[in-house]
Design a protein around this motif. Sequence first.
Motif, short mmCIF file in Angstrom:
data_model
loop_
_atom_site.label_atom_id
_atom_site.label_comp_id
_atom_site.label_asym_id
_atom_site.label_seq_id
_atom_site.Cartn_x
_atom_site.Cartn_y
_atom_site.Cartn_z
N TYR A 151 0.99 -1.06 -0.24
CA TYR A 151 0.05 -0.02 0.35
C TYR A 151 0.66 1.25 -0.38
O TYR A 151 0.54 1.73 0.93
N LYS B 213 -0.68 5.29 0.29
CA LYS B 213 -1.74 4.69 1.48
C LYS B 213 -1.58 5.55 2.54
O LYS B 213 -0.03 5.31 3.05
N THR C 138 2.20 8.66 4.09
CA THR C 138 1.97 7.46 3.03
C THR C 138 2.34 6.39 3.95
O THR C 138 3.73 6.67 4.57
#
Length: 569
Positions: free
Chosen positions: A39, A42, A53
């Motif tokens: 991810y 994310k 992130t």
Amino acid sequence: MSAPVDPPHAKFWPRRLPRALTVPETSLWFNLEVSAARYPNKDCLIFFGRRYTYAEVLRQAEALAGWLQQHAGVRRGDRVLLYTQNCPQHVIATYAILRADAVVVPVNPMNRTEELKHYITDPEAKVAICSAELAGYMDAASAALPPAQRLQHLLVTRYADAMPAQDDPQDAPPPAMAEWLRADPPLPAGAVRWTDAIASGMAPGAHTARPDDLAVMPYTSGTTGLPKGCMHSHRTMMHNVVGGSLWSQGGADSVTLGVVPMFHITGMQYCMHTPIWGGSSVVLMPRWDRELAGRLISRHRVTHWTCVPTMVIDLLGSPNMDRFDLSSLTYLGGGGAAMPQAVAERLHERYGLLFAEGYGLTETAAPSHANPPERPKLQCLGMPFFGVDSRVVDPETLRPLPPGEVGEILIHGPQVFLGYWRKPEATEAAFVEIDGKRFFRSGDLGYTDDEGYFYITDRLKRMINASGYKVWPAEVEALLYKHPAVQEACVIATRDAYRGESVKAVIVLKDAARGQTTGADIIEWARQNMAAYKYPRVVEFVDALPKSGSGKVMWRLLQEQEDRRAQAA
């Protein structure tokens, strides 16, 4: 050979969960590396509107690990102090230390110069990472030590380094908190700024930590003597990281409110390691503030909140509760103190939330017991966690006790610590062998019910002996919370010429009850609602109860103050 007999709680174990875990043979650092690969874009951390992130957290942690190794000379197994409130830098520093194959020694940010000396000398730390407002204390503590024992490197960060340049009103801290967060006190001589270390571009060497290497060494407060370092490996920590994620049904789409202090084992596990293992997002709070918590839960659609019950009590007391939206919460649990039944019932009736209490210690890397979210019991520790064998025994004879009988809680499990740092005698005293297993002596008194759920009555040394009757303060506190005027309560012993000891309640009244409720009112209500030997004979009203950095009520401090008053009289 007969089949093993299942413990009573087995029939109530959630069917969705295994009884024991297969834990990865990797380090805690590898969890961040995996989530950043899965991810990268994310949100990992959210701090007053500034978003980090997973890729950014990984990048900064690797850069800081390079600085620790190349500039500060950190080697495998070295202990590095970490002394901040909750903030992105705390998370990044934790993983940087782990990336450098070193050991994180989290320090309570409420500690001051005299206390800090022990945290420098006991683990023989040569490097400390701290926030700007605390740097002076750490520097003074080091300077007061003999030269050979002093820190060699001090890395200092400002909270504002991780905040947006302009506040977003929906995410902004309260004015008083904002002033503290954006402060820029002078740097101690020789200290290095966080931003300079990250920008130095030093690459770390190969990551070589193994599952049984030391990873974290939090210190226990203890009842006597100086705090002791609890040695936890990557393996002991990882067990509850994986277990906590499964238990609470967390994952990449979860949002965690990170307000329990991360220097504390519960905050460390459930506001940092568990969310990172699952790829969750964490909304960080450096200090508890009920209005801010209500705004952030509403704004970021928080799904998971592990907390101390005092936080829930405080939030429910906010005059702005009707403006907050708690509908996103799917998991609400915690420990450190029992959740008052009246408060838990209000949570369920108004918000449909079942509070899942858990139980654990620094020595057990957070939970050794937990209530299943599907079937929690109020005022209850829950059942033994994944792979845990827990028993209630007579503290003197170690004889196993039947359901309903109070004894000491013993714990054997994969998350139990390795021992106290360089204290073999204390380590030996903390364990006992039964049936070929090494059990940790919790020092807590409790019992089981017929379904195998565990309950705590009190600390082994926290008991009031009133005319020969044993009074468990936690039980009296839970009853006092049912009084409509009581916001918070702490029960201690007070001297009594006739009974030896008697029960005293130190109480914070709800705002509406101040000036309207007397001590006599509380005593009379308690007399009507508690056994004769149990109800408080003395009531003292205070504006606030003293709490530790982890949010627990400091009953020992109140008890010591009471004892001093009695001696003076």
